[in-house]
Design a protein around this motif. Sequence first.
Motif, PDB file in Angstrom:
ATOM      1  N   VAL A  56       0.866  -1.173   0.000  1.00 37.83           N
ATOM      2  CA  VAL A  56       0.000   0.000   0.000  1.00 37.83           C
ATOM      3  C   VAL A  56       0.902   1.221   0.000  1.00 37.83           C
ATOM      4  O   VAL A  56       1.813   1.324   0.828  1.00 37.83           O
ATOM      5  N   GLU A  57       0.664   2.128  -0.941  1.00 38.71           N
ATOM      6  CA  GLU A  57       1.467   3.346  -1.020  1.00 38.71           C
ATOM      7  C   GLU A  57       0.658   4.509  -0.461  1.00 38.71           C
ATOM      8  O   GLU A  57      -0.471   4.756  -0.883  1.00 38.71           O
ATOM      9  N   LEU A  58       1.263   5.201   0.477  1.00 35.24           N
ATOM     10  CA  LEU A  58       0.566   6.273   1.184  1.00 35.24           C
ATOM     11  C   LEU A  58       1.290   7.603   0.982  1.00 35.24           C
ATOM     12  O   LEU A  58       2.508   7.680   1.127  1.00 35.24           O
TER      13      LEU A  58
ATOM     14  N   GLN B 243      -3.037  10.347   3.957  1.00 33.53           N
ATOM     15  CA  GLN B 243      -3.552   8.979   3.742  1.00 33.53           C
ATOM     16  C   GLN B 243      -3.098   8.095   4.888  1.00 33.53           C
ATOM     17  O   GLN B 243      -2.016   8.274   5.436  1.00 33.53           O
ATOM     18  N   MET B 244      -3.937   7.117   5.224  1.00 30.55           N
ATOM     19  CA  MET B 244      -3.585   6.254   6.343  1.00 30.55           C
ATOM     20  C   MET B 244      -3.961   4.805   6.079  1.00 30.55           C
ATOM     21  O   MET B 244      -4.713   4.492   5.159  1.00 30.55           O
ATOM     22  N   LEU B 245      -3.389   3.943   6.906  1.00 31.90           N
ATOM     23  CA  LEU B 245      -3.624   2.507   6.791  1.00 31.90           C
ATOM     24  C   LEU B 245      -3.637   1.908   8.187  1.00 31.90           C
ATOM     25  O   LEU B 245      -2.821   2.271   9.032  1.00 31.90           O
TER      26      LEU B 245
ATOM     27  N   ILE C   2      -6.840   4.567   3.347  1.00 36.37           N
ATOM     28  CA  ILE C   2      -7.863   5.552   3.714  1.00 36.37           C
ATOM     29  C   ILE C   2      -7.340   6.949   3.393  1.00 36.37           C
ATOM     30  O   ILE C   2      -6.334   7.381   3.966  1.00 36.37           O
ATOM     31  N   ASP C   3      -8.017   7.601   2.454  1.00 37.06           N
ATOM     32  CA  ASP C   3      -7.620   8.949   2.049  1.00 37.06           C
ATOM     33  C   ASP C   3      -8.557   9.947   2.747  1.00 37.06           C
ATOM     34  O   ASP C   3      -9.773   9.955   2.485  1.00 37.06           O
TER      35      ASP C   3
END
Lengths: 122, 122
Positions: free
Chosen positions: A70-72, A76-78, B7-8
Motif C-alpha cells: 500500500v502506497e501512502l 492517507q492512512m492505513l 484511507i484517504d
Amino acid sequence: MSPLEKIDLAEKLARFDERWSPRIVAELNGQDVKLAKLEGSFVWHSHVDEDELFLVLQGKLTIELRDGRVELGAGQMLVVPRGVEHRPVAEGEVHVLLFEPAGTVNTGSVRNERTIDDPQRI
Amino acid sequence: MSPLEKIDLAEKLARFDERWSPRIVAELNGQDVKLAKLEGSFVWHSHVDEDELFLVLQGKLTIELRDGRVELGAGQMLVVPRGVEHRPVAEGEVHVLLFEPAGTVNTGSVRNERTIDDPQRI
C-alpha cells in the motif's frame, strides 16, 4: 489559556531528527499517539496483539505486505491489523503519526538493533 | 494492490457535508477513528469513560473548557480527558479527525437533538 496541552505536530517533529524512533506525543484510553521520522527500509515484523495505524503527514510511505503493498502520501492512512506482517519503506524522509496501544514495540515480535522498548515522551 | 484498505482523508471528507455528524473511517484496538465537519457552536458536554482526541485538519477550532479555552489550527490537536466538560466552537467550516473508544457518543452524557448514537461508517 487552559491546563490542557495543545499539541502542535510540526513543533513536536522539530524536536527530534532520529529515524525509526517513534516519540509519544499523547496518551489516551490506553493508547499512544506517536510521531516518527522514517527513511529507507525497516524490518519485516508483526504485532501479536496490536492493530497499528499509520497516518502519513509528509512524504511517501510504502507499507509492504506479504501479499501486496500500500502506497501512502500525505493525508492517507492505513490500519495494519494484529498478526499481519508488514515492512514500512520510506522514499526519502517521511513523517508519520501512529496510533497504537500503549506499550506497542516498534519491531513487534522481532527483536534487533532497531527495537526501542521505551519510547521517549516529548 | 493489497487487501488492506488505504484511507484517504480528503476523499472520505468529500463524501459528506453534514455538520456535527462524525463518520467512522477506521476501527482498531476497540477505538474509532472518525472524521467530522464542524461549524458554529456545539453543546457543552463531557464523556464519563472516554478520553477524546481532536486533530484539526482544516480551519480553526476552539475547545472551550470551564477553566479556559484551547485554540487549534490545522496540524494541532488536543486530548480532552474523560470527565472534562468541553464545548467545541468552529469558526467557519472546520474538518477534524477524532480518535476515541468505539461507542463514544458525540454529546457524551448530554442527550439532545444533536446526539448521534450510531455514526455511519464510510
